[in-house]
Motif scaffolding. Structure first.
Motif, PDB file in Angstrom:
ATOM      1  N   ALA A  27      -1.403  -1.843   1.240  1.00 56.04           N
ATOM      2  CA  ALA A  27      -2.450  -2.229   0.291  1.00 56.04           C
ATOM      3  C   ALA A  27      -2.117  -1.732  -1.115  1.00 56.04           C
ATOM      4  O   ALA A  27      -2.553  -2.312  -2.097  1.00 56.04           O
ATOM      5  N   HIS A  28      -1.319  -0.689  -1.200  1.00 56.59           N
ATOM      6  CA  HIS A  28      -0.895  -0.127  -2.488  1.00 56.59           C
ATOM      7  C   HIS A  28       0.581  -0.439  -2.742  1.00 56.59           C
ATOM      8  O   HIS A  28       1.350   0.432  -3.144  1.00 56.59           O
ATOM      9  N   TRP A  29       0.972  -1.676  -2.539  1.00 52.10           N
ATOM     10  CA  TRP A  29       2.381  -2.039  -2.607  1.00 52.10           C
ATOM     11  C   TRP A  29       3.018  -1.835  -3.984  1.00 52.10           C
ATOM     12  O   TRP A  29       4.208  -1.509  -4.042  1.00 52.10           O
ATOM     13  N   PRO A  30       2.333  -1.981  -5.106  1.00 52.43           N
ATOM     14  CA  PRO A  30       3.016  -1.737  -6.376  1.00 52.43           C
ATOM     15  C   PRO A  30       3.484  -0.277  -6.524  1.00 52.43           C
ATOM     16  O   PRO A  30       4.606  -0.025  -6.971  1.00 52.43           O
ATOM     17  N   GLN A  31       2.634   0.656  -6.109  1.00 50.81           N
ATOM     18  CA  GLN A  31       3.025   2.061  -6.177  1.00 50.81           C
ATOM     19  C   GLN A  31       4.159   2.344  -5.202  1.00 50.81           C
ATOM     20  O   GLN A  31       5.098   3.086  -5.519  1.00 50.81           O
ATOM     21  N   LEU A  32       4.091   1.748  -4.016  1.00 46.56           N
ATOM     22  CA  LEU A  32       5.150   1.929  -3.024  1.00 46.56           C
ATOM     23  C   LEU A  32       6.475   1.384  -3.541  1.00 46.56           C
ATOM     24  O   LEU A  32       7.524   2.027  -3.398  1.00 46.56           O
ATOM     25  N   LEU A  33       6.441   0.224  -4.170  1.00 42.43           N
ATOM     26  CA  LEU A  33       7.651  -0.371  -4.736  1.00 42.43           C
ATOM     27  C   LEU A  33       8.221   0.506  -5.844  1.00 42.43           C
ATOM     28  O   LEU A  33       9.440   0.702  -5.927  1.00 42.43           O
ATOM     29  N   ILE A  92       5.529   2.439  19.197  1.00 43.93           N
ATOM     30  CA  ILE A  92       4.228   1.757  19.134  1.00 43.93           C
ATOM     31  C   ILE A  92       3.502   1.891  20.471  1.00 43.93           C
ATOM     32  O   ILE A  92       2.304   2.221  20.518  1.00 43.93           O
ATOM     33  N   ASN A  93       4.205   1.657  21.580  1.00 45.43           N
ATOM     34  CA  ASN A  93       3.575   1.720  22.900  1.00 45.43           C
ATOM     35  C   ASN A  93       3.156   3.140  23.278  1.00 45.43           C
ATOM     36  O   ASN A  93       2.179   3.320  24.013  1.00 45.43           O
ATOM     37  N   SER A  94       3.875   4.146  22.805  1.00 47.71           N
ATOM     38  CA  SER A  94       3.530   5.526  23.152  1.00 47.71           C
ATOM     39  C   SER A  94       2.455   6.100  22.233  1.00 47.71           C
ATOM     40  O   SER A  94       1.979   7.204  22.468  1.00 47.71           O
ATOM     41  N   SER A  98      -1.979   0.833  11.981  1.00 42.99           N
ATOM     42  CA  SER A  98      -3.117   0.754  11.056  1.00 42.99           C
ATOM     43  C   SER A  98      -2.816   1.539   9.773  1.00 42.99           C
ATOM     44  O   SER A  98      -3.282   1.181   8.701  1.00 42.99           O
ATOM     45  N   HIS A  99      -2.000   2.596   9.886  1.00 40.25           N
ATOM     46  CA  HIS A  99      -1.609   3.345   8.691  1.00 40.25           C
ATOM     47  C   HIS A  99      -0.694   2.509   7.800  1.00 40.25           C
ATOM     48  O   HIS A  99      -0.701   2.660   6.583  1.00 40.25           O
ATOM     49  N   LEU A 100       0.095   1.651   8.415  1.00 41.24           N
ATOM     50  CA  LEU A 100       0.979   0.772   7.650  1.00 41.24           C
ATOM     51  C   LEU A 100       0.176  -0.210   6.811  1.00 41.24           C
ATOM     52  O   LEU A 100       0.524  -0.493   5.670  1.00 41.24           O
ATOM     53  N   ALA A 101      -0.928  -0.688   7.354  1.00 43.38           N
ATOM     54  CA  ALA A 101      -1.789  -1.614   6.609  1.00 43.38           C
ATOM     55  C   ALA A 101      -2.373  -0.933   5.376  1.00 43.38           C
ATOM     56  O   ALA A 101      -2.469  -1.537   4.302  1.00 43.38           O
TER      57      ALA A 101
END
Length: 115
Positions: free
Chosen positions: A42-48, A27-29, A35-38
């Motif tokens: 947002a599409h957590w059902p597809q990810l699950l 993260i520091n580097s 922001s990509h994680l956010a």
């Protein structure tokens, strides 16, 4: 130092500390952009669904591999077969070539069979 890491909670704490340090460094580097994680969450059902399908596939691979080992007279529990299959998947990604994970799984099965 070998005795020190035989205590289970110390080994677990060391693994968690290493993972946390690696994440903080990334993260520091700037190698890990949160922001990509956010956007991904947002599409957590597809990810699950994707994660579920991947784990089911790995479980089926472990089950099939355990059947093949059983035909050779080597008995592993489902948990051991799943664990070794996950290790094999990791080494298939890390080691160049197509048989890296199979070699590692064979090594661990040999150790389990001998012990």
């Amino acid at each position: 130092m070998g005795r020190f890491f035989r205590i289970p909670w110390i080994r677990t704490a060391a693994k968690i500390s290493f993972a946390a340090a690696l994440l903080i460094w990334m993260i520091n580097s700037g190698r890990l952009d949160l922001s990509h994680l956010a956007v991904t969450t947002a599409h957590w059902p597809q990810l699950l669904a994707i994660v579920t399908i991947c784990y089911v596939e790995i479980y089926v691979m472990a089950w099939r591999w355990n059947l093949l080992l059983g035909a050779q007279g080597l008995e592993l529990s489902s948990q051991q077969a799943f664990s070794l299959t996950m290790i094999g998947c990791l080494f298939n990604v890390v080691i160049p070539g197509t048989v890296g994970g199979d070699i590692i799984r064979g090594y661990y099965v040999d150790r389990l069979a001998a012990g």
